[in-house]
Scaffold this motif. Structure first.
Motif, PDB file in Angstrom:
ATOM      1  N   SER A  39       0.810  -1.228   0.000  1.00  0.00           N
ATOM      2  CA  SER A  39       0.000   0.000   0.000  1.00  0.00           C
ATOM      3  C   SER A  39       0.840   1.274   0.000  1.00  0.00           C
ATOM      4  O   SER A  39       0.350   2.354   0.347  1.00  0.00           O
ATOM      5  CB  SER A  39      -0.964   0.022   1.204  1.00  0.00           C
ATOM      6  N   LYS A  40       2.076   1.159  -0.398  1.00  0.00           N
ATOM      7  CA  LYS A  40       2.940   2.335  -0.469  1.00  0.00           C
ATOM      8  C   LYS A  40       2.521   3.222  -1.635  1.00  0.00           C
ATOM      9  O   LYS A  40       2.338   2.754  -2.752  1.00  0.00           O
ATOM     10  CB  LYS A  40       4.397   1.907  -0.645  1.00  0.00           C
ATOM     11  N   VAL A  41       2.371   4.528  -1.352  1.00  0.00           N
ATOM     12  CA  VAL A  41       2.019   5.483  -2.404  1.00  0.00           C
ATOM     13  C   VAL A  41       3.287   5.836  -3.174  1.00  0.00           C
ATOM     14  O   VAL A  41       4.209   6.451  -2.639  1.00  0.00           O
ATOM     15  CB  VAL A  41       1.388   6.751  -1.811  1.00  0.00           C
ATOM     16  N   LEU A  42       3.331   5.422  -4.433  1.00  0.00           N
ATOM     17  CA  LEU A  42       4.508   5.670  -5.254  1.00  0.00           C
ATOM     18  C   LEU A  42       4.469   7.045  -5.905  1.00  0.00           C
ATOM     19  O   LEU A  42       5.519   7.639  -6.180  1.00  0.00           O
ATOM     20  CB  LEU A  42       4.611   4.599  -6.348  1.00  0.00           C
ATOM     21  N   LEU A  43       3.264   7.537  -6.163  1.00  0.00           N
ATOM     22  CA  LEU A  43       3.144   8.822  -6.826  1.00  0.00           C
ATOM     23  C   LEU A  43       1.793   9.421  -6.478  1.00  0.00           C
ATOM     24  O   LEU A  43       0.783   8.708  -6.429  1.00  0.00           O
ATOM     25  CB  LEU A  43       3.238   8.647  -8.346  1.00  0.00           C
ATOM     26  N   SER A  44       1.760  10.716  -6.214  1.00  0.00           N
ATOM     27  CA  SER A  44       0.513  11.416  -5.927  1.00  0.00           C
ATOM     28  C   SER A  44       0.523  12.748  -6.672  1.00  0.00           C
ATOM     29  O   SER A  44       1.496  13.508  -6.594  1.00  0.00           O
ATOM     30  CB  SER A  44       0.374  11.659  -4.419  1.00  0.00           C
ATOM     31  N   ARG A  45      -0.521  13.004  -7.427  1.00  0.00           N
ATOM     32  CA  ARG A  45      -0.589  14.224  -8.224  1.00  0.00           C
ATOM     33  C   ARG A  45      -1.975  14.850  -8.100  1.00  0.00           C
ATOM     34  O   ARG A  45      -2.986  14.160  -7.927  1.00  0.00           O
ATOM     35  CB  ARG A  45      -0.330  13.934  -9.703  1.00  0.00           C
ATOM     36  N   SER A  46      -2.016  16.164  -8.236  1.00  0.00           N
ATOM     37  CA  SER A  46      -3.273  16.887  -8.293  1.00  0.00           C
ATOM     38  C   SER A  46      -3.215  17.836  -9.483  1.00  0.00           C
ATOM     39  O   SER A  46      -2.198  18.513  -9.699  1.00  0.00           O
ATOM     40  CB  SER A  46      -3.503  17.676  -7.006  1.00  0.00           C
ATOM     41  N   TYR A  47      -4.287  17.868 -10.271  1.00  0.00           N
ATOM     42  CA  TYR A  47      -4.332  18.698 -11.473  1.00  0.00           C
ATOM     43  C   TYR A  47      -5.517  19.658 -11.366  1.00  0.00           C
ATOM     44  O   TYR A  47      -6.663  19.216 -11.206  1.00  0.00           O
ATOM     45  CB  TYR A  47      -4.516  17.833 -12.726  1.00  0.00           C
ATOM     46  N   ASP A  48      -5.250  20.947 -11.437  1.00  0.00           N
ATOM     47  CA  ASP A  48      -6.302  21.966 -11.452  1.00  0.00           C
ATOM     48  C   ASP A  48      -6.255  22.664 -12.802  1.00  0.00           C
ATOM     49  O   ASP A  48      -5.285  23.377 -13.107  1.00  0.00           O
ATOM     50  CB  ASP A  48      -6.087  22.976 -10.326  1.00  0.00           C
ATOM     51  N   ARG A  49      -7.281  22.435 -13.612  1.00  0.00           N
ATOM     52  CA  ARG A  49      -7.272  22.964 -14.975  1.00  0.00           C
ATOM     53  C   ARG A  49      -8.671  23.470 -15.351  1.00  0.00           C
ATOM     54  O   ARG A  49      -9.662  23.202 -14.670  1.00  0.00           O
ATOM     55  CB  ARG A  49      -6.874  21.876 -15.979  1.00  0.00           C
ATOM     56  N   GLU A  50      -8.715  24.148 -16.477  1.00  0.00           N
ATOM     57  CA  GLU A  50     -10.000  24.443 -17.106  1.00  0.00           C
ATOM     58  C   GLU A  50     -10.593  23.120 -17.611  1.00  0.00           C
ATOM     59  O   GLU A  50      -9.862  22.194 -17.976  1.00  0.00           O
ATOM     60  CB  GLU A  50      -9.810  25.395 -18.284  1.00  0.00           C
ATOM     61  N   ALA A  51     -11.933  23.024 -17.622  1.00  0.00           N
ATOM     62  CA  ALA A  51     -12.580  21.780 -18.053  1.00  0.00           C
ATOM     63  C   ALA A  51     -12.162  21.385 -19.462  1.00  0.00           C
ATOM     64  O   ALA A  51     -12.043  20.200 -19.778  1.00  0.00           O
ATOM     65  CB  ALA A  51     -14.095  21.923 -17.975  1.00  0.00           C
ATOM     66  N   ARG A  52     -11.916  22.376 -20.319  1.00  0.00           N
ATOM     67  CA  ARG A  52     -11.531  22.065 -21.702  1.00  0.00           C
ATOM     68  C   ARG A  52     -10.158  21.410 -21.779  1.00  0.00           C
ATOM     69  O   ARG A  52      -9.769  20.891 -22.823  1.00  0.00           O
ATOM     70  CB  ARG A  52     -11.556  23.334 -22.551  1.00  0.00           C
ATOM     71  N   GLU A  53      -9.407  21.441 -20.680  1.00  0.00           N
ATOM     72  CA  GLU A  53      -8.067  20.854 -20.654  1.00  0.00           C
ATOM     73  C   GLU A  53      -8.063  19.428 -20.103  1.00  0.00           C
ATOM     74  O   GLU A  53      -7.013  18.881 -19.793  1.00  0.00           O
ATOM     75  CB  GLU A  53      -7.129  21.734 -19.821  1.00  0.00           C
TER      76      GLU A  53
END
Length: 371
Positions: A71-85
């Motif tokens: 259960s080790k988290v190898l990668l964590s990302r968050s993306y905040d974009r316009e819906a068209r993206e």
């Protein structure tokens, strides 16, 4: 749900990855876990988790790659974009997963991953709304799906997934519609499929669609060869796994079909609705009646309004020596689809072996479907 579906389709094109999609009402209509010991001898190496939030024209997507063993988290990302993206987010997530799993891509896979389906958010939404209708497997919902796929193509005439989906909807119309001319539906579908094969001759989803159409046209040997081509083009392609055994089932190669179905069930925790339907039917024809009836009932619970859920279950019950149960199933069918007849059933079932078709038709007529 659309983001999940697109990632599954994209990643399952990579030979070095076996994509084992989690249960999803969107893709599969239910979660059919293959056995009580599914977790003992089966398990993915990595889990992909995430959330999607959308408001005021913006979208926030989170994604984690988790190592299953600890259960080790190898990668964590968050993306905040316009819906068209949203499409850029898909690209980023796919690339992150491939990099983290250390898969080496072939030149062709790089090209496939770089193939942008559409950059129109409206077309993308019409397409996924169409899929929701398509997976209900009724004539009315299939017509609704076709209208949505055409709207997607009006927004983006080169939207590949929408073209393929419209081809499948035409094929389903040929297989199940009680009103449309079978000959005309097959001709319309053939025009779409031939166009796809000319433009994308090495895409497994195109080749699987052609295999299914060849089978429905009664060209069984060609269908089997085409389905093998499709498997070679995309051995991990998730949504084609039911088509190869299907063409062998209708082609009369029951043992081969059974082996292929069981191979797929051993390899994944979830069975698609279509694969479940045809696997249950294959078991019926092979004389495995107890399991066939159980799986046919599971299919009916998942897709409650399609005619072929009723005929699947009634056939299994009749062959299992349960004529009263088969009659009850057909009585329920007649309540929902009073116009359905044996002539319609015969018209839409492309068995190579006419004895099989005649046997099933006789059992269904005895159970209460009028000629």
């Amino acid at each position: 749900e659309g983001l999940i579906e697109d990632l599954i389709a994209r990643l399952s094109m990579v030979r070095g990855l076996t994509v084992l999609a989690a249960p999803s009402r969107f893709s599969f209509g239910g979660d059919f876990i293959r056995a009580a010991d599914a977790g003992v001898d089966f398990g993915p190496e990595f889990l992909i988790k995430g959330t999607v939030r959308r408001a005021n024209g913006k979208v926030r997507v989170t994604m984690q790659i988790v190592q299953s063993s600890d259960s080790k988290v190898l990668l964590s990302r968050s993306y905040d974009r316009e819906a068209r993206e949203i499409f850029d987010i898909q690209d980023d997530i796919a690339n992150e997963i491939i990099a983290e799993t250390q898969v080496v891509l072939t030149e062709g896979e790089v090209a496939h991953l770089g193939m942008h389906q559409t950059r129109s958010v409206q077309a993308w939404e019409f397409f996924h709304q169409g899929l929701l209708e398509h997976f209900k497997y009724t004539p009315d919902s299939n017509q609704a799906a076709r209208r949505l796929f055409r709207k997607a193509l009006e927004q983006d005439p080169n939207y590949y997934d929408a073209m393929v989906a419209d081809g499948w909807a035409l094929w389903l119309e040929a297989r199940t519609s009680l009103l449309t001319s079978l000959e005309q539906a097959l001709k319309d579908c053939r025009v779409v499929v031939d166009g796809l094969v000319i433009r994308w001759p090495d895409r497994p989803d195109t080749l699987y669609l052609d295999a299914a159409l060849l089978m429905t046209e009664g060209r069984h040997e060609e269908a089997q060869l085409r389905a093998e081509e499709a498997r070679a083009a995309g051995p991990s392609f998730l949504h084609g796994h039911g088509i190869l055994p299907l063409v062998h089932l209708y082609g009369g190669n029951l043992q081969k079909a059974l082996e292929l179905f069981q191979e797929r069930i051993r390899a994944a925790p979830v069975v698609t609705d279509n694969a479940l339907h045809y696997y249950a039917h294959c078991l019926t024809l092979m004389g495995e009646f107890e399991q066939a009836v159980m799986l046919a009932e599971e299919y009916r619970s998942r897709v409650p309004h399609t005619i072929y859920g009723f005929t699947l279950l009634a056939t299994a019950q009749a062959m299992a020596g349960q004529p009263s149960a088969a009659a009850e199933t057909i009585a329920a069918l007649r309540q929902i689809h009073p116009r359905f007849s044996i002539a319609m059933f015969r018209r839409h079932e492309p068995y190579r072996d006419l004895e099989t078709l005649n046997l099933i038709a006789e059992l269904l007529q005895t159970a209460g479907i009028p000629e």
